[in-house]
Design an enzyme around this catalytic site. Sequence first.
Site, mmCIF file in Angstrom:
data_model
loop_
_atom_site.group_PDB
_atom_site.id
_atom_site.type_symbol
_atom_site.label_atom_id
_atom_site.label_comp_id
_atom_site.label_asym_id
_atom_site.label_seq_id
_atom_site.Cartn_x
_atom_site.Cartn_y
_atom_site.Cartn_z
ATOM 1 C CE LYS A 267 -2.947 2.402 3.238
ATOM 2 N NZ LYS A 267 -2.964 3.629 2.465
ATOM 3 N NE ARG A 268 5.037 1.528 4.466
ATOM 4 C CZ ARG A 268 5.941 0.564 4.659
ATOM 5 N NH1 ARG A 268 7.156 0.692 4.179
ATOM 6 N NH2 ARG A 268 5.633 -0.521 5.332
#
Length: 511
Positions: A267-268
């Site tokens: 997600k980062r």
Amino acid sequence: MNSTEIRVRFAPSPTGPLHIGGVRTALYNYLFARKHNGKIILRIEDTDQTRFVPGSEKYIIESLNWCGIEFDEGVHLGGPFGPYRQSERTAIYRQYVAILLENNYAYYAFDTAEELEAKRKEAEELKAPPFQYDNKTRGNLRNSLSLPKNEVKKLLEAGTSYVVRIKIPENEIVVLHDLIRGVVEVDSNLLDDKVLFKSDGLPTYHLANVVDDYLMKISHVIRGEEWLPSAPLHVLLYRYLGWEDVMPQFSHLPLLLKPDGKGKLSKRDGDRLGFPVFPLQWKDPVSNEISSGYRESGYLPEAFINMLAMLGWNPGTEQEIFSMNELIDAFSIERVSKSGAKYDSDKAKWYNHKYIQTKPDEELFTLLQPYISEKEDLKVDENIFLKILPHIKERANLIPDLLVQSEYFFVRPKRYDEQLIKKRWKPETIPALLEIIPLIENCTNPEANELSLLIKSYIENNQLNMGSVMLPLRIALVGSATGPDLFFIMEILGIKESVERIRNVIAFVEQ
Ligand code: GLU
């Protein structure tokens, strides 16, 4: 049902939103099932209560629905092998733990979390290999293999908290046939005695997963590469439970990798590089943090699915665009690659662009509605929009791009590109614009061709520079140097509105 029926399952844990890697796993299972006229099942693996996140099951179902991945049985549909939520099957798992214990394939372990932590620390301090509960250490730990029988009995009768661990055999090569990776061999001495049943009375993933795959008559397990290290343990469980002859065939899919550098797509990475990693928008129930989704960002499910299908699989031809049915026809597990697939957000947009071009215009208008409603006071007339659409579609990668590209048809420019005004505004520009106003006002047939002839001959007759009139006109109507044919814009806006906008830009420049 005959015993050779193909049955696959997608078995997510409700620990948060579904990552696109998970969607791809579901997709490959779906393609495989449909290709072989088999069944696909949605099973929710919620035995780890510490990781349970409310709302994720609903999210998973909605996501798969949006993607067009349809199931035959599952937690949301029911079916002959239910219940399909593991927390509703705890009594079933208990029976199988009992069988394993009885046959000496598993044992009780009474070690407390603190005792195990101390062992870990000790290994660390001695700079020894990390502590593992396994065939070398279990003899010195507190379990039903190492303790005298009567002491074990006493501990159990006293209600001492315990877990059940698998007894991994010594000195054996565990062999696994993976349809993607071929033969995988693992030395049993490297495996640890994993917990099968926890002190909270629930099974771990490993036991529940194997028991359910057996009971639900799963023929093929298609799942992410991160489960490959657990597969030898699962092979042993099938053997210990006497199910070796009906063990499913395994396929471990390659990871989805970061677009840049190495490692699993996270997600980062999405936050850092500006793309969603979840199919739908997700609001974290604790932090209320919102994570973007493909749907809300304006991707079409067909494009999203097509893009995902190609991340880790290829048809062996140059073809890139596939409908779901074409994917079903073309798909084969053997063509799934062993190595990880790099996510490419430009390619994702490229797919969406392609699918937007072939979507019926009325549907695009419907899909645009949520973005229109987000803008206060914006009214978009459907008939006008449908006239504009063929001229702007080519410029859209995402659905909301259609609005960015057409908004000025419905509202006057709020801003002008001042840089451009500075650069392109010539002394003759304003006088020319002022003379063009009555010309177009008197035009009896103000459609694009006519307006083009009129304005271009005015420029030529007065020996003006095209750029110093046409570009300012565009800035007047659009606000910037973008958009389709200027005279088409003028035709759609109508003469009254066009004149109004020309006067506005003159006023702006003169102030
Ligand atoms: N519950 C596991 C997961 O969340 C499923 C792994 C499997 O398919 O065996 O990924």
